[in-house]
Design a protein around this motif. Sequence first.
Motif, mmCIF file in Angstrom:
data_model
loop_
_atom_site.group_PDB
_atom_site.id
_atom_site.type_symbol
_atom_site.label_atom_id
_atom_site.label_comp_id
_atom_site.label_asym_id
_atom_site.label_seq_id
_atom_site.Cartn_x
_atom_site.Cartn_y
_atom_site.Cartn_z
ATOM 1 N N UNK A 200 0.722 -1.203 -0.199
ATOM 2 C CA UNK A 200 -0.073 -0.032 0.165
ATOM 3 C C UNK A 200 0.717 1.194 -0.102
ATOM 4 N N UNK A 201 2.302 1.211 0.462
ATOM 5 C CA UNK A 201 2.789 2.492 0.468
ATOM 6 C C UNK A 201 3.598 2.838 -0.764
ATOM 7 N N UNK A 202 3.701 1.657 -1.525
ATOM 8 C CA UNK A 202 4.526 2.025 -2.760
ATOM 9 C C UNK A 202 3.887 3.302 -3.492
ATOM 10 N N UNK A 203 4.721 3.905 -4.112
ATOM 11 C CA UNK A 203 4.410 5.243 -4.895
ATOM 12 C C UNK A 203 4.925 4.877 -6.456
ATOM 13 N N UNK A 204 4.311 5.688 -7.134
ATOM 14 C CA UNK A 204 5.038 5.854 -8.467
ATOM 15 C C UNK A 204 4.103 5.734 -9.656
ATOM 16 N N UNK A 205 4.450 5.977 -10.953
ATOM 17 C CA UNK A 205 3.606 5.896 -12.083
ATOM 18 C C UNK A 205 3.959 4.599 -13.004
ATOM 19 N N UNK A 206 2.901 4.055 -13.261
ATOM 20 C CA UNK A 206 3.069 2.683 -13.990
ATOM 21 C C UNK A 206 3.485 2.607 -15.255
ATOM 22 N N UNK A 207 3.881 3.904 -15.804
ATOM 23 C CA UNK A 207 4.552 3.990 -17.030
ATOM 24 C C UNK A 207 6.082 3.317 -17.040
ATOM 25 N N UNK A 208 6.244 3.426 -15.874
ATOM 26 C CA UNK A 208 8.026 2.582 -15.697
ATOM 27 C C UNK A 208 7.926 1.330 -16.405
ATOM 28 N N UNK A 209 6.715 0.724 -16.456
ATOM 29 C CA UNK A 209 6.893 -0.727 -16.900
ATOM 30 C C UNK A 209 6.872 -0.791 -18.666
ATOM 31 N N UNK A 210 6.694 0.372 -19.208
ATOM 32 C CA UNK A 210 6.642 0.302 -20.620
ATOM 33 C C UNK A 210 7.844 -0.474 -21.586
ATOM 34 N N UNK B 223 -2.344 1.233 -3.581
ATOM 35 C CA UNK B 223 -3.138 2.638 -3.576
ATOM 36 C C UNK B 223 -2.280 3.818 -4.462
ATOM 37 N N UNK B 224 -1.196 3.778 -4.331
ATOM 38 C CA UNK B 224 -0.470 4.918 -4.674
ATOM 39 C C UNK B 224 0.127 5.031 -5.952
ATOM 40 N N UNK B 225 -0.326 3.844 -6.779
ATOM 41 C CA UNK B 225 0.411 3.817 -8.088
ATOM 42 C C UNK B 225 -0.701 4.467 -9.160
#
Length: 130
Positions: free
Chosen positions: A46-56, A69-71
């Motif tokens: 739950x405390x992970x953050x970031x933008x899922x575009x990193x998986x591209x 929750x924070x993605x």
Amino acid sequence: EYHKPQSLVLSEARRQHRGGEYFMKFTGNIKDLPQSITNLNLWFCQKLEGNIEVFKDMQIKELNLYYCYNLIGVMPPNIFVLLLEGKAHLKNCGTITMPSADAMAQASPAIIDRFQAIKKVDLSRMSNLA
């Protein structure tokens, strides 16, 4: 397969048991994940953050981000195809936007072939798609 990202910080040093699965709670940003990951299960981090575009640019074959929750972000075409194939789980992430038609058209031929091969999709558990 469970991948423990080395660059993320453990928020709890002990393993916790939930529904028959063991998992670790991580904090940090997903941008620090290694690009070599192919199977990633960060369920309930739950405390992970970031933008899922990193998986591209990652060659991910399975992805579980339930309750992260924070993605947020625009889903890259490769992750969108995984979602449609039932190999990506994004329930209760932050706001995830589906890729544009232009982004899908610019995807690699392999991603486009997989996308076109999909015959049936169930997104009934995806209340957070925008």
